[in-house]
Design a protein around this motif. Sequence first.
Motif, PDB file in Angstrom:
ATOM      1  N   GLY A  67      35.305  36.425  29.301  1.00 52.95           N
ATOM      2  CA  GLY A  67      34.126  35.794  28.542  1.00 52.95           C
ATOM      3  C   GLY A  67      33.448  34.680  29.072  1.00 52.95           C
ATOM      4  N   SER A  68      33.967  33.795  29.823  1.00 53.64           N
ATOM      5  CA  SER A  68      33.187  32.532  30.208  1.00 53.64           C
ATOM      6  C   SER A  68      32.502  32.516  31.451  1.00 53.64           C
ATOM      7  N   PHE A  69      32.643  33.555  32.047  1.00 55.76           N
ATOM      8  CA  PHE A  69      32.085  33.763  33.419  1.00 55.76           C
ATOM      9  C   PHE A  69      30.904  34.461  33.530  1.00 55.76           C
ATOM     10  N   GLY A  70      29.885  34.251  34.371  1.00 57.47           N
ATOM     11  CA  GLY A  70      28.766  34.961  35.093  1.00 57.47           C
ATOM     12  C   GLY A  70      28.907  35.092  36.596  1.00 57.47           C
ATOM     13  N   GLN A  71      28.144  35.642  36.926  1.00 59.19           N
ATOM     14  CA  GLN A  71      28.142  36.197  38.431  1.00 59.19           C
ATOM     15  C   GLN A  71      29.441  36.302  39.146  1.00 59.19           C
ATOM     16  N   VAL A  72      30.122  37.409  38.233  1.00 60.75           N
ATOM     17  CA  VAL A  72      31.360  37.914  38.812  1.00 60.75           C
ATOM     18  C   VAL A  72      30.955  39.125  39.921  1.00 60.75           C
ATOM     19  N   ARG A  73      31.683  38.679  40.993  1.00 63.27           N
ATOM     20  CA  ARG A  73      31.466  39.504  42.147  1.00 63.27           C
ATOM     21  C   ARG A  73      32.756  39.931  42.925  1.00 63.27           C
ATOM     22  N   ASP A  74      32.956  40.645  43.748  1.00 63.92           N
ATOM     23  CA  ASP A  74      33.995  40.898  44.384  1.00 63.92           C
ATOM     24  C   ASP A  74      33.788  40.774  46.029  1.00 63.92           C
ATOM     25  N   GLU A  75      34.688  40.102  46.739  1.00 62.54           N
ATOM     26  CA  GLU A  75      34.222  39.883  48.320  1.00 62.54           C
ATOM     27  C   GLU A  75      35.250  40.572  49.260  1.00 62.54           C
ATOM     28  N   ARG A  76      35.002  40.725  50.544  1.00 60.35           N
ATOM     29  CA  ARG A  76      35.726  41.456  51.289  1.00 60.35           C
ATOM     30  C   ARG A  76      36.393  40.594  52.377  1.00 60.35           C
ATOM     31  N   ASP A  77      37.502  41.104  52.950  1.00 59.08           N
ATOM     32  CA  ASP A  77      38.292  40.377  54.008  1.00 59.08           C
ATOM     33  C   ASP A  77      37.659  40.488  55.396  1.00 59.08           C
ATOM     34  N   LEU A  78      38.147  40.244  56.428  1.00 58.43           N
ATOM     35  CA  LEU A  78      37.641  40.275  57.807  1.00 58.43           C
ATOM     36  C   LEU A  78      37.717  41.940  58.040  1.00 58.43           C
ATOM     37  N   ALA A  79      38.648  42.766  57.462  1.00 60.59           N
ATOM     38  CA  ALA A  79      38.819  43.923  57.831  1.00 60.59           C
ATOM     39  C   ALA A  79      37.896  45.000  56.835  1.00 60.59           C
ATOM     40  N   SER A  80      37.047  44.188  56.024  1.00 63.94           N
ATOM     41  CA  SER A  80      35.937  44.802  54.959  1.00 63.94           C
ATOM     42  C   SER A  80      36.737  45.373  53.831  1.00 63.94           C
ATOM     43  N   ARG A  81      37.854  44.984  53.710  1.00 62.53           N
ATOM     44  CA  ARG A  81      38.919  45.473  52.382  1.00 62.53           C
ATOM     45  C   ARG A  81      38.306  44.249  51.232  1.00 62.53           C
ATOM     46  N   PRO A  82      38.189  45.178  50.080  1.00 62.02           N
ATOM     47  CA  PRO A  82      38.195  44.263  48.622  1.00 62.02           C
ATOM     48  C   PRO A  82      39.355  43.255  48.851  1.00 62.02           C
ATOM     49  N   ARG A  83      38.894  42.077  48.622  1.00 60.50           N
ATOM     50  CA  ARG A  83      40.082  40.792  48.854  1.00 60.50           C
ATOM     51  C   ARG A  83      40.174  39.918  47.704  1.00 60.50           C
ATOM     52  N   PHE A  84      38.964  39.471  47.292  1.00 60.08           N
ATOM     53  CA  PHE A  84      39.005  38.398  46.352  1.00 60.08           C
ATOM     54  C   PHE A  84      37.841  38.337  45.294  1.00 60.08           C
ATOM     55  N   VAL A  85      38.109  38.052  43.999  1.00 58.98           N
ATOM     56  CA  VAL A  85      36.947  37.980  43.262  1.00 58.98           C
ATOM     57  C   VAL A  85      36.307  36.481  43.144  1.00 58.98           C
ATOM     58  N   THR A  86      35.076  36.560  42.714  1.00 59.04           N
ATOM     59  CA  THR A  86      34.551  35.258  42.628  1.00 59.04           C
ATOM     60  C   THR A  86      33.729  35.141  41.271  1.00 59.04           C
ATOM     61  N   ALA A  87      33.849  34.017  40.546  1.00 54.50           N
ATOM     62  CA  ALA A  87      32.966  34.139  39.344  1.00 54.50           C
ATOM     63  C   ALA A  87      32.393  32.617  39.101  1.00 54.50           C
TER      64      ALA A  87
END
Length: 278
Positions: free
Chosen positions: A255-275
């Motif tokens: 509830g405290s975050f906006g711009q929540v996105r998921d990012e990919r690693d060098l192999a184009s696999r989902p790897r980390f969330v940013t917010a």
Amino acid sequence: MRPGQAVRWAQGRLAELGSPSPAAEARILVAHCVGREPRELPMADDLTSKQVAELELLVGRRGEGIPVQHLTGEAFFRTVRLAVGPGVFIPRPETEVMVGWALEQLRCVPEPVVVELCAGSGAISKAIAAELPSAKQHAVELDERAHDWCARNLAGTDVTLVHADMADALHHLDGHVDLVIANPPYIPLEAWESVAADVRDHDPALALWSGDDGLDATRVVADVAARLLQPGGWVCSEHAEVQAESAPQVFVEQGSFGQVRDERDLASRPRFVTARRR
């Protein structure tokens, strides 16, 4: 034996023994035996008979499931070298991409305040210290053995290391942090059988398992980040490939975050969330 010949022999033997990355591991082991970094192998002298014997021993131990990094006592992460061994999570190349993302967010911030949660070996904090010396850094690690490795790796840096549970740590920084970064445990307990034996047998359990869905620690990261970050501050947190939807949802539901996105690693696999903290 020439270094190139040694690498080819080691690669073939490691492949026979079931190594998941025989080429990379062969270069690491040969470089260790000759006292060079892997990128320096073309400039290395021929291996002595003693070095060849050491290489044969190390390849054999790798075949027994001992991680390469435990055999050499070190791991490389971005631009830094780390001491590692039993009791600490071995840093992975996938995490380097998340650190790169974090550095990009911090480039335009004068003297940014950065907190690493679940610090483990201190790889993330040490890399940021090397590449962004202006950052004022804090790292938190709960496990006693991992904390000892972390302290060793962060010696000589300006990173403030805290031995504590992240849920209760660094209250004096509440609302003043520019970026929180974490590689928390994220493997579901039910996934034990699917994890590689050299991982589950040699990486510390506290760094691997995190509840039925693997997200217990991620929920704590989200809560702590919400507490620490100033408005507009960023958090990034690594997760498993199968958590591409569930991990970002943790930060949405917090509830405290906006711009929540998921990012990919060098192999184009989902790897980390940013917010971003609202």
